[in-house]
Design an enzyme around this catalytic site. Structure first.
Site, PDB file in Angstrom:
ATOM      1  N   THR A   1     124.175  22.007 108.208  1.00  0.00           N
ATOM      2  CA  THR A   1     125.318  21.153 108.571  1.00  0.00           C
ATOM      3  C   THR A   1     126.653  21.905 108.651  1.00  0.00           C
ATOM      4  O   THR A   1     127.536  21.496 109.391  1.00  0.00           O
ATOM      5  CB  THR A   1     125.485  19.990 107.569  1.00  0.00           C
ATOM      6  OG1 THR A   1     125.653  20.524 106.262  1.00  0.00           O
ATOM      7  CG2 THR A   1     124.305  19.058 107.622  1.00  0.00           C
ATOM      8  N   ASP A   2     126.787  23.008 107.896  1.00  0.00           N
ATOM      9  CA  ASP A   2     128.121  23.629 107.789  1.00  0.00           C
ATOM     10  C   ASP A   2     128.719  23.973 109.151  1.00  0.00           C
ATOM     11  O   ASP A   2     129.891  23.726 109.409  1.00  0.00           O
ATOM     12  CB  ASP A   2     128.054  24.921 106.965  1.00  0.00           C
ATOM     13  CG  ASP A   2     127.794  24.652 105.490  1.00  0.00           C
ATOM     14  OD1 ASP A   2     127.606  23.477 105.133  1.00  0.00           O
ATOM     15  OD2 ASP A   2     127.767  25.620 104.708  1.00  0.00           O
TER      16      ASP A   2
ATOM     17  N   LYS B   1     132.494  18.570 110.584  1.00  0.00           N
ATOM     18  CA  LYS B   1     132.076  18.280 109.211  1.00  0.00           C
ATOM     19  C   LYS B   1     133.344  18.130 108.373  1.00  0.00           C
ATOM     20  O   LYS B   1     134.135  19.070 108.271  1.00  0.00           O
ATOM     21  CB  LYS B   1     131.208  19.420 108.674  1.00  0.00           C
ATOM     22  CG  LYS B   1     130.635  19.124 107.290  1.00  0.00           C
ATOM     23  CD  LYS B   1     129.677  20.206 106.802  1.00  0.00           C
ATOM     24  CE  LYS B   1     129.107  19.828 105.446  1.00  0.00           C
ATOM     25  NZ  LYS B   1     128.185  20.827 104.893  1.00  0.00           N
TER      26      LYS B   1
HETATM   27  N1  GLU Z   1     125.113  26.023 104.199  1.00  0.00           N
HETATM   28  C1  GLU Z   1     123.852  25.675 104.707  1.00  0.00           C
HETATM   29  C2  GLU Z   1     123.874  25.460 106.212  1.00  0.00           C
HETATM   30  O1  GLU Z   1     124.822  24.993 106.785  1.00  0.00           O
HETATM   31  C3  GLU Z   1     123.247  24.495 104.028  1.00  0.00           C
HETATM   32  C4  GLU Z   1     124.050  23.234 104.177  1.00  0.00           C
HETATM   33  C5  GLU Z   1     123.332  22.163 104.969  1.00  0.00           C
HETATM   34  O2  GLU Z   1     122.425  22.377 105.743  1.00  0.00           O
HETATM   35  O3  GLU Z   1     123.751  21.014 104.774  1.00  0.00           O
HETATM   36  O4  GLU Z   1     122.896  25.772 106.833  1.00  0.00           O
END
Ligand code: GLU
Length: 433
Positions: A160-161, A239
Site C-alpha cells: 500500500t505504501d 495513502k
Molecule cells: N511497506 C509495505 C509495502 O508497501 C507493506 C505495507 C502494505 O502493504 O500495506 O509494500
C-alpha cells in the site's frame, strides 16, 4: 488426526478461545487458517491449537484450482506483486514477511469463484517501497499479456505504501485500455482476523466484472467499517494514513464508485473514468535510467539541498501554500535565500523543475506573490498544478521517457484525468461517500 479439507466447518480451540469457521487449505505448515462467519480469515499458530473439531464435512471436498473455469463467468486475472496483502505473519518473530503463493489467496477467498473465472499469477514479491521504474514496465507488459489472452479485467495485489505511484504509472503507460485495471492492497496481512484483503479483493473483482470502466483505479475500504469499498481514480488518490483500512483518499476529486459485493451493489459517485475506446492496447513505458527527484521544502533550507539535483533529469518540489519556496531576501537573516533562487536558476537550465502542493489538497497559483512570479520567470513550472506530488513525479518521469521535447508543455495538459479543472468544496476530506 483427522485430515481436514477446504470448506469443512470446524471449531479450533486454543488455550484462550474457540474459533468456529470454515477450514481453508494453506501451504503454511505451522498455521491453521479458517474463515470466520464475519467473512474474515484468521490464521492460528498450530502450536497454540489444542483441538480442531470437525463440525460438518464439506460435501464438495474440492480444492479450488488456480484457474477455476466457471463457465459463463468473465475471465479476470489477478497479478500478485507483493506487499502486506500477499504476506503472512511469521509467528516466531511476530513480523510480517512477504511469503505467499497465488493459489493460497484464491483458496482463502472462495467467493471469488462465484463472481469470475479467476486466473491468479505471481509476478513478483516485493514491498512497494522497493519499486523501481523497471517494475512499472514489467507490470504493464504482464497486463498486456493477460488482456491479449482474453482477460476481461485485471486485479493487481500490491503493497500500500507506494500503491498510488503504480496506479499513476499504469494510468499513463497503458494506452487504449480495453478492460478495468484495479490495484488492491491491505493494511493487515491476509491471514489476520482483521485483514481487509478479502473485502478489497472480492469487491475489486466484483467491480471489474460489472463495470464499463476501462481505466486504472484502486479498490480499498471506504471507511472503518467492513461494509463496502471505494473505487478510486488511479491518478488522484493517495495513502493518507499509516494504518487505517480506509487510508486511501481521493485528492481534489471524488471516488468513482462504491461497491458492496455482498449486496450486489455498485453506486457510482463520479463517472469521470475512461471507458472503452477504439484502438489497440499500446504500452508507453518508462525509461528505467531516468533520475527524478522529489524535494520537500522546509524552513531553514540552503542552496546545496537544491543543487544536489543538478544532474537529475527532473525535480518535483513540494512547495508551501499556493506555490512558495524560500527565495525572498527580507532581512539580514534571509540573505542566503538569494543563493536558493540562484540554485533554482541553475537547475531550470539543466533540468525540469516543477512545483506541487505540499498541502496535498488544492491547486497552486503562482501569479499571486512576487517571489512566485520571479520563479516563473526563470522557468520553474507548477502554475495551476492540482496533481499530488506523487502523480506529478510519475507524470514528469513518464513524459521525459516518452515525449522528452514536449514534456514541459504536456505537464499541465490533462492527458488521462490527472488534472481537475474545477475543484469543488466536497472534494476536500468529505466523509459522506
Ligand atoms: N511497506 C509495505 C509495502 O508497501 C507493506 C505495507 C502494505 O502493504 O500495506 O509494500
Amino acid at each position: 488426526m483427522v485430515k481436514f479439507t477446504n470448506g469443512d466447518s470446524v471449531e479450533v480451540t486454543t488455550k484462550d478461545k474457540t474459533f468456529s469457521g470454515i477450514y481453508i487449505e494453506s501451504n503454511k505448515k505451522d498455521v491453521v487458517t479458517i474463515k470466520l462467519s464475519s467473512g474474515y480469515n484468521i490464521g492460528v499458530n498450530k502450536k497454540e491449537v489444542k483441538k480442531i473439531k470437525l463440525v460438518k464435512k464439506n460435501k464438495k471436498e474440492k480444492t479450488v484450482k488456480v484457474l477455476n473455469v466457471n463457465k459463463g463467468l468473465k475471465k479476470i486475472s489477478i497479478l500478485h506483486t507483493g506487499g502486506t496483502v500477499a504476506s503472512t505473519v511469521d509467528y516466531k518473530t511476530g513480523a510480517v514477511s512477504p511469503r505467499f503463493d497465488p493459489e493460497e489467496i484464491i483458496n482463502m477467498f472462495p467467493e471469488l469463484n462465484e463472481i469470475a473465472t479467476i486466473n491468479s499469477r505471481l509476478i513478483g514479491n516485493i514491498w512497494s517501497q522497493d519499486i523501481r521504474f523497471v517494475h512499472f514496465n514489467i507490470l504493464a507488459r504482464e497486463i498486456k499479456k493477460e488482456i491479449e489472452s482474453g482477460a476481461k479485467g485485471i486485479i493487481i495485489t500490491h503493497g500500500t505504501d507506494f500503491l498510488h505511484y503504480t496506479s499513476a504509472a499504469l494510468s499513463f503507460a497503458l494506452k487504449n485500455l480495453p478492460v478495468p485495471v484495479l490495484l488492491v492492497g491491505s493494511q493487515r496481512s491476509s491471514d489476520r482476523g482483521s485483514s481487509d484483503a478479502g473485502m478489497n479483493l472480492i469487491n475489486a473483482v466484483y467491480f471489474a466484472v460489472n463495470s464499463e470502466m476501462c481505466d486504472v483505479g484502486i479498490c480499498m475500504h471506504n471507511n472503518m467499517n467492513d461494509d463496502y469499498c471505494a473505487i478510486l481514480p488511479g491518478l488522484k488518490t493517495r495513502k493518507m494514513h499509516t494504518s487505517r483500512r480506509d487510508a486511501f483518499k481521493t485528492i481534489n476529486t471524488k471516488p468513482w464508485a462504491l461497491v458492496d459485493y455482498r449486496k450486489g451493489e455498485i453506486k457510482y459517485v463520479d463517472k469521470s473514468f475512461n471507458k472503452k475506446v477504439n484502438g489497440k492496447l499500446e504500452l508507453n513505458l518508462f525509461n528505467e535510467k531516468l533520475k527524478i527527484g522529489l524535494l520537500k521544502s522546509t524552513i531553514n533550507m540552503d542552496a546545496k539541498q537544491f543543487l544536489f539535483f543538478k544532474n537529475y533529469d527532473g525535480l518535483v518540489i513540494e512547495a508551501s501554500g499556493i506555490g512558495n519556496l524560500p527565495t525572498s531576501v527580507l532581512d539580514r537573516y534571509t540573505k542566503d535565500h538569494k543563493k536558493i533562487f540562484n540554485a533554482l536558476k541553475i537547475l531550470t537550465k539543466k533540468t525540469v523543475v516543477v512545483l506541487a502542493a505540499q498541502t496535498i489538497f488544492g491547486r497552486l497559483n503562482m501569479n499571486v506573490y512576487s517571489n512566485q512570479r520571479e520563479m516563473q520567470e526563470i522557468g520553474v513550472l507548477g502554475h495551476l498544478n492540482d496533481m499530488t506530488p506523487e502523480t506529478t513525479f510519475v507524470k514528469l518521469s513518464w513524459l521525459l521517457s516518452n515525449y522528452k521535447k514536449d514534456a514541459k508543455d504536456l505537464l499541465f495538459e490533462n492527458l488521462k484525468g490527472e488534472i481537475n479543472e474545477r475543484l469543488m468544496s466536497d472534494e476536500f476530506l468529505d466523509e459522506s461517500f
